[in-house]
Design an enzyme around this catalytic site. Structure first.
Site, PDB file in Angstrom:
ATOM      1  N   HIS A 180      -0.318 -45.931  31.907  1.00  0.00           N
ATOM      2  CA  HIS A 180      -0.384 -46.015  33.636  1.00  0.00           C
ATOM      3  C   HIS A 180       0.132 -44.780  34.172  1.00  0.00           C
ATOM      4  O   HIS A 180      -0.131 -43.692  33.968  1.00  0.00           O
ATOM      5  CB  HIS A 180      -0.015 -47.312  33.906  1.00  0.00           C
TER       6      HIS A 180
ATOM      7  N   HIS B 161     -10.137 -43.954  31.879  1.00  0.00           N
ATOM      8  CA  HIS B 161      -9.866 -44.772  32.975  1.00  0.00           C
ATOM      9  C   HIS B 161     -10.457 -46.332  32.623  1.00  0.00           C
ATOM     10  O   HIS B 161     -11.703 -46.374  32.578  1.00  0.00           O
ATOM     11  CB  HIS B 161     -10.141 -44.176  34.252  1.00  0.00           C
TER      12      HIS B 161
ATOM     13  N   ASP C 235      -4.205 -37.809  36.333  1.00  0.00           N
ATOM     14  CA  ASP C 235      -2.890 -37.356  35.923  1.00  0.00           C
ATOM     15  C   ASP C 235      -3.070 -36.088  35.024  1.00  0.00           C
ATOM     16  O   ASP C 235      -2.172 -35.462  34.423  1.00  0.00           O
ATOM     17  CB  ASP C 235      -2.314 -38.140  34.843  1.00  0.00           C
TER      18      ASP C 235
HETATM   19  N1  ACO Z   1      -8.330 -40.693  24.398  1.00  0.00           N
HETATM   20  C1  ACO Z   1      -9.183 -40.982  23.138  1.00  0.00           C
HETATM   21  N2  ACO Z   1     -10.088 -42.141  23.303  1.00  0.00           N
HETATM   22  C2  ACO Z   1      -9.837 -42.915  24.110  1.00  0.00           C
HETATM   23  C3  ACO Z   1      -9.249 -42.555  25.317  1.00  0.00           C
HETATM   24  C4  ACO Z   1      -8.279 -41.383  25.276  1.00  0.00           C
HETATM   25  N3  ACO Z   1      -7.594 -40.940  26.376  1.00  0.00           N
HETATM   26  N4  ACO Z   1      -9.398 -43.542  26.311  1.00  0.00           N
HETATM   27  C5  ACO Z   1     -10.131 -44.434  25.730  1.00  0.00           C
HETATM   28  N5  ACO Z   1     -10.483 -44.049  24.639  1.00  0.00           N
HETATM   29  C6  ACO Z   1     -11.512 -44.775  23.599  1.00  0.00           C
HETATM   30  C7  ACO Z   1     -11.075 -46.094  22.852  1.00  0.00           C
HETATM   31  O1  ACO Z   1     -10.431 -45.686  21.961  1.00  0.00           O
HETATM   32  C8  ACO Z   1     -12.057 -46.859  22.919  1.00  0.00           C
HETATM   33  O2  ACO Z   1     -12.670 -46.491  21.796  1.00  0.00           O
HETATM   34  P1  ACO Z   1     -13.687 -47.455  21.028  1.00  0.00           P
HETATM   35  O3  ACO Z   1     -14.816 -48.078  21.682  1.00  0.00           O
HETATM   36  O4  ACO Z   1     -14.293 -46.739  20.012  1.00  0.00           O
HETATM   37  O5  ACO Z   1     -12.763 -48.573  20.482  1.00  0.00           O
HETATM   38  C9  ACO Z   1     -13.001 -46.297  24.058  1.00  0.00           C
HETATM   39  O6  ACO Z   1     -12.748 -45.142  24.608  1.00  0.00           O
HETATM   40  C10 ACO Z   1     -12.986 -47.529  25.247  1.00  0.00           C
HETATM   41  O7  ACO Z   1     -11.426 -47.659  25.626  1.00  0.00           O
HETATM   42  P2  ACO Z   1     -10.595 -48.835  26.294  1.00  0.00           P
HETATM   43  O8  ACO Z   1      -9.235 -48.792  25.491  1.00  0.00           O
HETATM   44  O9  ACO Z   1     -11.587 -49.792  26.080  1.00  0.00           O
HETATM   45  O10 ACO Z   1     -10.561 -48.156  27.637  1.00  0.00           O
HETATM   46  P3  ACO Z   1      -9.606 -49.080  28.799  1.00  0.00           P
HETATM   47  O11 ACO Z   1     -10.313 -49.047  30.083  1.00  0.00           O
HETATM   48  O12 ACO Z   1      -9.192 -50.475  28.178  1.00  0.00           O
HETATM   49  O13 ACO Z   1      -8.367 -47.994  28.826  1.00  0.00           O
HETATM   50  C11 ACO Z   1      -7.011 -46.273  29.652  1.00  0.00           C
HETATM   51  C12 ACO Z   1      -8.085 -47.116  29.825  1.00  0.00           C
HETATM   52  C13 ACO Z   1      -5.692 -47.165  29.268  1.00  0.00           C
HETATM   53  C14 ACO Z   1      -6.699 -45.719  30.766  1.00  0.00           C
HETATM   54  C15 ACO Z   1      -7.111 -45.463  28.622  1.00  0.00           C
HETATM   55  O14 ACO Z   1      -8.329 -44.490  28.490  1.00  0.00           O
HETATM   56  C16 ACO Z   1      -6.125 -44.392  27.992  1.00  0.00           C
HETATM   57  O15 ACO Z   1      -5.176 -44.795  27.278  1.00  0.00           O
HETATM   58  N6  ACO Z   1      -6.072 -43.018  28.454  1.00  0.00           N
HETATM   59  C17 ACO Z   1      -5.087 -42.133  28.340  1.00  0.00           C
HETATM   60  C18 ACO Z   1      -3.840 -42.481  29.086  1.00  0.00           C
HETATM   61  C19 ACO Z   1      -4.068 -42.319  30.638  1.00  0.00           C
HETATM   62  O16 ACO Z   1      -4.586 -41.127  30.731  1.00  0.00           O
HETATM   63  N7  ACO Z   1      -3.736 -43.219  31.363  1.00  0.00           N
HETATM   64  C20 ACO Z   1      -3.787 -42.926  32.942  1.00  0.00           C
HETATM   65  C21 ACO Z   1      -4.536 -43.868  33.643  1.00  0.00           C
HETATM   66  S1  ACO Z   1      -4.999 -43.256  35.170  1.00  0.00           S
HETATM   67  C22 ACO Z   1      -3.623 -43.879  36.046  1.00  0.00           C
HETATM   68  O17 ACO Z   1      -2.944 -45.030  35.332  1.00  0.00           O
HETATM   69  C23 ACO Z   1      -3.436 -43.338  37.139  1.00  0.00           C
END
Ligand code: ACO
Length: 427
Positions: free
Chosen positions: A265, A306, A363
């Site tokens: 987050h 996201h 971010d």
């Molecule tokens: N890098 C690589 N792979 C990713 C990323 C990433 N940043 N984000 C998602 N994925 C992949 C997952 O592994 C998943 O792959 P799969 O389908 O093969 O299993 C797929 O994309 C879907 O991801 P989910 O985890 O289902 O997406 P979710 O909506 O639950 O997660 C989140 C969103 C937590 C923000 C995630 O994208 C993440 O961890 N990003 C990096 C951290 C980040 O930048 N957070 C800031 C968010 S914005 C904020 O809070 C202001």
């Protein structure tokens, strides 16, 4: 907002009619409350498909990359408005007139100082404590300092607490920084605007007052605007959940700060810069991307992806533009920006990211701007918390001012069934 449409759920020959409600924008929602009376719960881990409340504050269309605060697009607010005005808008629902804005800003300025006793609270922390740990504790402690306004059923008390939180957040955040570097705390200056005052408290010392660069103050203000609210995200939902128990607003905001801290987050801005540091140079980007795509490796591309946006985060676009402005104004050539751009370019073309609709989020660029302003990495999430405060308060206010229930999700229990206790000497 009940409509005439109904969904029908049939279970074991039993039919349950579920009303469908429509908002002013966004998908219709199926009102599932009636399933409880029929002996069922709904199952939605992470609340990915569940609307937990009705709200009039912020609208997001994640597929289109749209973010509206009280109907106004974030791009317009970030480039034409000010953070003070956005705070007023989030809290009150409408843009202020010139005199309302002045009165609001003066009210906020009048509350920028913190109780003098609060500084002793800081002194109980280790100097190397993470500023988020300090902020979480200090904000929670405000309820012990301002107990003259804790009657949450009294709208005037709620308003005073809202103003106090918005006004004192920059002072408390800057004190977290000053404490960590061992410098004296700097008092706020009420002749400065919100962002300039924050930079003053961060960078002035009793022996040398910093003249705040207006370009940096504008960038800071914009960063605050871009973080001001984002509907029912994890931290805002936490604030609402804590608030639903009738906890005081300072305790609720402290809960929100704790939820924001995680790297999935608000902690992502810090994680992005750490990631760029680890990659080190542009020639190592491709190898890094390969690791990100490798399912046996837990590396993530921080600042990408996201829960809601399956398109460009509209805030990321303004952030990138602000990043260019700040680096140009300061004449800084930042190799990490080049690295970030290369990473973005590769990821946006790569099928792994394209097929999963992973785009840069807010971010991805904010850390580079904050670093250029001179703000240390450990303060990045603190700044996010500062910016998000009016959003948290607006949601808390909206909930308390309307009928609400204590938040109490249910579960799908998969543990042991009932069994008899066996004494330890008989096991
Ligand atoms: N890098 C690589 N792979 C990713 C990323 C990433 N940043 N984000 C998602 N994925 C992949 C997952 O592994 C998943 O792959 P799969 O389908 O093969 O299993 C797929 O994309 C879907 O991801 P989910 O985890 O289902 O997406 P979710 O909506 O639950 O997660 C989140 C969103 C937590 C923000 C995630 O994208 C993440 O961890 N990003 C990096 C951290 C980040 O930048 N957070 C800031 C968010 S914005 C904020 O809070 C202001």
């Amino acid at each position: 907002m009940s409509g005439s449409k109904t969904a029908t759920l049939t279970i074991d020959g039993q039919t349950i009619n579920l009303p469908i409600q429509s908002g002013t924008l966004g998908p219709d929602v199926i009102d599932v409350k009636d399933v409880l009376a029929k002996g069922y719960f709904t199952f939605d881990p992470g609340f990915v498909a569940t609307a937990s409340c009705e709200s009039k504050i912020t609208y997001i269309d994640g597929d289109q990359g749209i973010l509206l605060h009280r109907g106004y697009p974030i791009e317009q607010l970030a480039t034409q408005s000010s953070y003070a005005e956005v705070c007023y808008l989030l809290l009150n629902g409408e843009l202020p007139s010139a005199s309302q804005l002045q009165e609001f800003s003066e009210r906020v300025s009048n509350h920028t100082m913190v109780h003098e006793q609060l500084q002793f609270f800081y002194r109980g922390f280790r100097r190397d404590a993470h500023p988020m740990a300090v902020m979480c504790g200090v904000i929670g402690a405000l309820s012990a300092f301002y107990h003259d306004s804790l009657d949450i059923k009294n709208p005037e008390h709620r308003n005073i607490s809202a103003i106090r939180l918005i006004a004192k957040m920059p002072t408390i955040a800057a004190m977290c920084y000053k404490y960590s570097v061992g410098q004296p705390f700097i008092y706020p200056r009420n002749d400065l605007d919100y962002a300039s005052n924050f930079l003053h408290m961060m960078f002035s010392t009793p022996c040398a007052e910093t003249e705040v660069n207006p370009v940096l103050a504008r960038a800071m203000d914009r960063i605050f605007i871009l973080h001001a609210d984002h509907e029912q995200n994890a931290s805002t939902s936490t604030v609402r959940m804590a608030g639903s128990t009738d906890a005081n607003p300072f305790a609720c905001i402290a809960a929100g700060i704790a939820a924001l801290w995680g790297p999935s987050h608000g902690g992502a801005n810090e994680a992005v810069l750490r990631m760029l540091g680890e990659i080190g140079s542009a020639d190592r980007v491709e190898d890094f991307v390969r690791r990100v795509k490798d399912k046996s490796d837990s590396t993530k591309l921080m600042g990408f992806g996201h829960r809601v946006y399956k398109n460009f985060d509209p805030r990321a676009k303004v952030m990138k533009q602000t990043c260019d402005e700040v680096l140009n104004a300061l004449g800084i050539h930042d190799p990490q920006l080049e690295l970030a751009m290369k990473l973005e370019e590769i990821a946006l073309k790569d099928d792994y990211f394209v097929s999963r609709k992973l785009y840069p989020n807010v971010d991805f660029y904010s850390g580079i701007i904050l670093k250029a302003i001179g703000i240390p990495m450990s303060m990045f999430t603190v700044i996010f918390a500062l910016g998000r405060t009016p959003g948290w308060i607006a949601h808390w206010q909206e909930m308390i001012a309307n009928p609400y229930k204590i938040a109490r999700p249910r579960q799908l229990y998969t543990g042991a069934t009932q069994r008899d206790y066996v004494r330890v000497d008989q096991r």
